[in-house]
Scaffold this motif. Structure first.
Motif, PDB file in Angstrom:
ATOM      1  N   ASN A 276     131.172 -27.607 -13.929  1.00  0.00           N
ATOM      2  CA  ASN A 276     132.449 -28.177 -14.820  1.00  0.00           C
ATOM      3  C   ASN A 276     133.308 -29.189 -13.754  1.00  0.00           C
ATOM      4  O   ASN A 276     134.241 -29.549 -13.702  1.00  0.00           O
ATOM      5  N   HIS A 277     132.056 -29.891 -12.865  1.00  0.00           N
ATOM      6  CA  HIS A 277     132.576 -30.820 -12.113  1.00  0.00           C
ATOM      7  C   HIS A 277     133.907 -30.520 -11.190  1.00  0.00           C
ATOM      8  O   HIS A 277     134.789 -31.162 -10.628  1.00  0.00           O
ATOM      9  N   GLY A 278     133.508 -29.166 -10.892  1.00  0.00           N
ATOM     10  CA  GLY A 278     134.740 -28.635  -9.632  1.00  0.00           C
ATOM     11  C   GLY A 278     136.002 -28.448 -10.364  1.00  0.00           C
ATOM     12  O   GLY A 278     136.973 -28.449  -9.750  1.00  0.00           O
ATOM     13  N   GLY A 279     136.185 -28.083 -11.631  1.00  0.00           N
ATOM     14  CA  GLY A 279     137.336 -28.059 -12.197  1.00  0.00           C
ATOM     15  C   GLY A 279     137.898 -29.266 -12.403  1.00  0.00           C
ATOM     16  O   GLY A 279     139.327 -29.330 -12.328  1.00  0.00           O
ATOM     17  N   ARG A 280     137.324 -30.561 -12.270  1.00  0.00           N
ATOM     18  CA  ARG A 280     138.003 -31.585 -12.157  1.00  0.00           C
ATOM     19  C   ARG A 280     138.300 -32.510 -13.470  1.00  0.00           C
ATOM     20  O   ARG A 280     138.551 -33.593 -13.688  1.00  0.00           O
ATOM     21  N   GLN A 281     137.503 -31.858 -14.270  1.00  0.00           N
ATOM     22  CA  GLN A 281     137.266 -32.869 -15.919  1.00  0.00           C
ATOM     23  C   GLN A 281     138.029 -31.928 -17.076  1.00  0.00           C
ATOM     24  O   GLN A 281     139.272 -31.810 -16.982  1.00  0.00           O
ATOM     25  N   LEU A 282     137.289 -31.052 -17.785  1.00  0.00           N
ATOM     26  CA  LEU A 282     137.886 -30.342 -18.954  1.00  0.00           C
ATOM     27  C   LEU A 282     138.598 -29.138 -18.522  1.00  0.00           C
ATOM     28  O   LEU A 282     137.751 -28.348 -18.309  1.00  0.00           O
ATOM     29  N   ASP A 283     139.855 -29.127 -18.165  1.00  0.00           N
ATOM     30  CA  ASP A 283     140.846 -27.861 -17.811  1.00  0.00           C
ATOM     31  C   ASP A 283     140.460 -26.841 -19.020  1.00  0.00           C
ATOM     32  O   ASP A 283     140.626 -27.250 -20.096  1.00  0.00           O
ATOM     33  N   GLY A 284     140.439 -25.503 -18.299  1.00  0.00           N
ATOM     34  CA  GLY A 284     140.179 -24.641 -19.591  1.00  0.00           C
ATOM     35  C   GLY A 284     138.915 -24.199 -19.911  1.00  0.00           C
ATOM     36  O   GLY A 284     138.680 -23.123 -20.471  1.00  0.00           O
ATOM     37  N   VAL A 285     137.556 -25.024 -19.391  1.00  0.00           N
ATOM     38  CA  VAL A 285     136.492 -24.439 -19.656  1.00  0.00           C
ATOM     39  C   VAL A 285     136.104 -23.164 -18.913  1.00  0.00           C
ATOM     40  O   VAL A 285     136.855 -23.189 -17.819  1.00  0.00           O
ATOM     41  N   SER A 286     135.098 -22.667 -19.136  1.00  0.00           N
ATOM     42  CA  SER A 286     134.786 -21.513 -18.329  1.00  0.00           C
ATOM     43  C   SER A 286     134.325 -21.728 -16.723  1.00  0.00           C
ATOM     44  O   SER A 286     133.890 -22.997 -16.727  1.00  0.00           O
ATOM     45  N   SER A 287     134.207 -20.795 -15.983  1.00  0.00           N
ATOM     46  CA  SER A 287     133.840 -21.193 -14.543  1.00  0.00           C
ATOM     47  C   SER A 287     132.070 -21.480 -14.749  1.00  0.00           C
ATOM     48  O   SER A 287     131.690 -20.881 -15.518  1.00  0.00           O
ATOM     49  N   SER A 288     131.714 -22.143 -13.684  1.00  0.00           N
ATOM     50  CA  SER A 288     130.160 -22.354 -13.678  1.00  0.00           C
ATOM     51  C   SER A 288     129.445 -21.022 -13.636  1.00  0.00           C
ATOM     52  O   SER A 288     128.281 -20.862 -14.174  1.00  0.00           O
ATOM     53  N   ILE A 289     130.031 -20.273 -12.899  1.00  0.00           N
ATOM     54  CA  ILE A 289     129.286 -18.846 -12.496  1.00  0.00           C
ATOM     55  C   ILE A 289     129.223 -18.006 -13.806  1.00  0.00           C
ATOM     56  O   ILE A 289     128.300 -17.299 -14.029  1.00  0.00           O
ATOM     57  N   ALA A 290     130.234 -18.192 -14.818  1.00  0.00           N
ATOM     58  CA  ALA A 290     130.201 -17.468 -15.907  1.00  0.00           C
ATOM     59  C   ALA A 290     129.338 -17.940 -16.916  1.00  0.00           C
ATOM     60  O   ALA A 290     128.707 -17.382 -17.710  1.00  0.00           O
ATOM     61  N   ALA A 291     128.932 -19.328 -16.753  1.00  0.00           N
ATOM     62  CA  ALA A 291     128.229 -20.038 -17.888  1.00  0.00           C
ATOM     63  C   ALA A 291     126.651 -19.741 -17.393  1.00  0.00           C
ATOM     64  O   ALA A 291     125.850 -20.045 -18.171  1.00  0.00           O
ATOM     65  N   LEU A 292     126.831 -19.462 -16.064  1.00  0.00           N
ATOM     66  CA  LEU A 292     125.011 -19.550 -15.276  1.00  0.00           C
ATOM     67  C   LEU A 292     124.265 -18.704 -16.146  1.00  0.00           C
ATOM     68  O   LEU A 292     123.000 -19.023 -16.630  1.00  0.00           O
ATOM     69  N   PRO A 293     124.660 -17.402 -16.308  1.00  0.00           N
ATOM     70  CA  PRO A 293     123.433 -16.350 -16.960  1.00  0.00           C
ATOM     71  C   PRO A 293     123.118 -16.823 -18.357  1.00  0.00           C
ATOM     72  O   PRO A 293     121.952 -16.754 -18.683  1.00  0.00           O
ATOM     73  N   ARG A 294     124.139 -17.295 -19.115  1.00  0.00           N
ATOM     74  CA  ARG A 294     123.904 -17.802 -20.450  1.00  0.00           C
ATOM     75  C   ARG A 294     122.616 -18.684 -20.413  1.00  0.00           C
ATOM     76  O   ARG A 294     121.770 -18.957 -21.281  1.00  0.00           O
TER      77      ARG A 294
END
Ligand code: FNR
Length: 384
Positions: A276-294
């Protein structure tokens, strides 16, 4: 005090850099919720401690796009790193080469592709799609001619997320910086930083930036410049344009959704970065680690999955590997280290990551980083 953990590099960078650079590196977009989530969600994952297994040999190495990495880590593209130390991208690239890991040069780096390549190992090159396709063609060709082995196409920045810390610090972009810094320091010389460190370079991508630095004044506000020049109309079809020029591996950076990951596979990408660009773009999206398994479930067998966002130790790297990443990228850790003390500090930081990952592997019974899996996690403990 010698820096030990990543927070020490951060603190040292905070003390050495002009505040507007530190805030630019450190900050995220809007309320910085995603920035915090990236770190917090990694912290919440529990590793599984295992004992009494022969751990006299552990292998941290991995392969990616035909390259052997001494450990599953790469330096993420970080814009304007050449301002955190003299010829900053060259210093970081040297440290990465010394550690046997890839360095990825940003489109908005200060040092040119050619300068970084000439310093040793050709970097991976990160591409932002600008509206000017003639310019894009030249840029991709330059990366190819310089021997860059991998093209990282960042797709999560059709428009910049607002970074309120930059507004507050007066980070107005390149031509505005000397005046802003003078105001900031009220004419006093900052102990660790000089404008010369920046201007002696040849910013490779932004001919207009170079003009601004030389007094042409075309870039008064970096984010406004991005908003004007980055192409919001980009779709997967544009990958065909890139492919016409680039025949090496293409990695799509900035995927958080499994449907987008499937599209990246269909479009013929060889890899993707869950980011998520290190939290520098769309604030409020999930963390990268939470998105990874999906995403690993959706496309794990089809292309190489990398991940970044919130990796602050070798222990975090093992967590990401266990959830389906082939390797991790780090952004702020190397930018902080570079600001803290140049190449030597980046080397040191990479050494810390290596030793932390080694320890984590030994204590979880993981002998081979390339084969880390969910067995390394304590599923009984609360996970994301
Ligand atoms: C970035 N990032 C980034 N990404 C990219 O594709 N091109 C770029 O030019 C930049 N520039 C940039 C500047 C700074 C100061 C930061 C902190 C980040 C995002 C970067 O590649 C990576 O995705 C994140 O930094 C990963 O998160 P961590 O490791 O910083 O938590």
């Amino acid at each position: 005090m010698k820096p030990a953990s990543m927070s020490d590099y951060r603190e040292r960078a905070r003390r050495r850099l002009p505040p507007m650079f530190f805030e630019y590196i450190d900050g995220g977009s809007y309320a910085e919720e995603t920035l915090r989530r990236n770190v917090r969600d990694l912290e919440a994952i529990a590793l599984r401690q295992r004992v009494m297994r022969d751990m006299s040999k552990v292998d941290l190495s991995t392969t990616l796009f035909g390259q052997t990495l001494s450990m599953p880590l790469a330096l993420a593209p970080v814009g304007m790193a050449g301002m955190y130390a003299a010829r900053g991208e060259v210093q970081a690239a040297r440290a990465a080469a010394g550690a046997g890991v890839p360095f990825c040069l940003s489109t908005v780096g200060v040092c040119s592709i050619e300068e970084v390549a000439a310093a040793g190992t050709p970097p991976w090159f990160q591409l932002y799609m600008l509206k000017d396709r003639g310019y894009m063609r030249d840029l991709i060709t330059r990366a190819k001619d310089a021997g860059c082995p991998v093209l990282v196409f960042t797709v999560d920045l059709p428009i910049p997320g607002a970074r309120y810390r930059d507004v507050r610090s007066g980070f107005t972009g390149l031509s505005g910086l000397p005046a802003a810094i003078n105001t900031l320091w009220q004419g006093a010389t900052h102990p660790a930083w000089s404008w010369d460190l920046f201007t002696q370079g040849r910013p490779h991508t932004l001919g207009s930036v170079q003009a601004a630095v030389q007094g042409g004044g075309r870039v008064n506000d970096f984010l406004a410049w991005i908003a004007r020049n980055f192409d919001r109309s980009v779709t997967w079809k544009d990958l065909d344009f890139v492919r016409e020029i680039w025949d090496g591996p293409i990695v799509i950076k900035g995927v958080l959704d499994p449907d987008d990951a499937r599209d990246a596979v269909r479009a013929g990408a060889q890899g993707l970065v869950v980011s998520n660009h290190g939290g520098r773009q769309l604030d409020g999206v999930s963390s990268s680690i939470a998105a990874l398994p999906r995403i690993a479930d959706a496309v794990g067998g089809d292309l190489e999955i990398l991940m970044d966002g919130g990796i602050r130790s070798g222990l975090d790297v093992l967590k990401a590997l266990s959830l389906g990443a082939r390797a991790c990228l780090v952004g702020r850790p190397w930018a902080w280290a570079l600001g803290a003390g140049g190449e030597a500090m980046v080397s040191r930081m990479l050494g810390v990551m290596r030793s932390e990952l080694t320890t984590a592997m030994i204590l979880t019974g993981c002998t081979t980083a390339a084969r880390a899996n969910a067995d390394m996690l304590d599923v009984a403990a609360p996970q994301n």
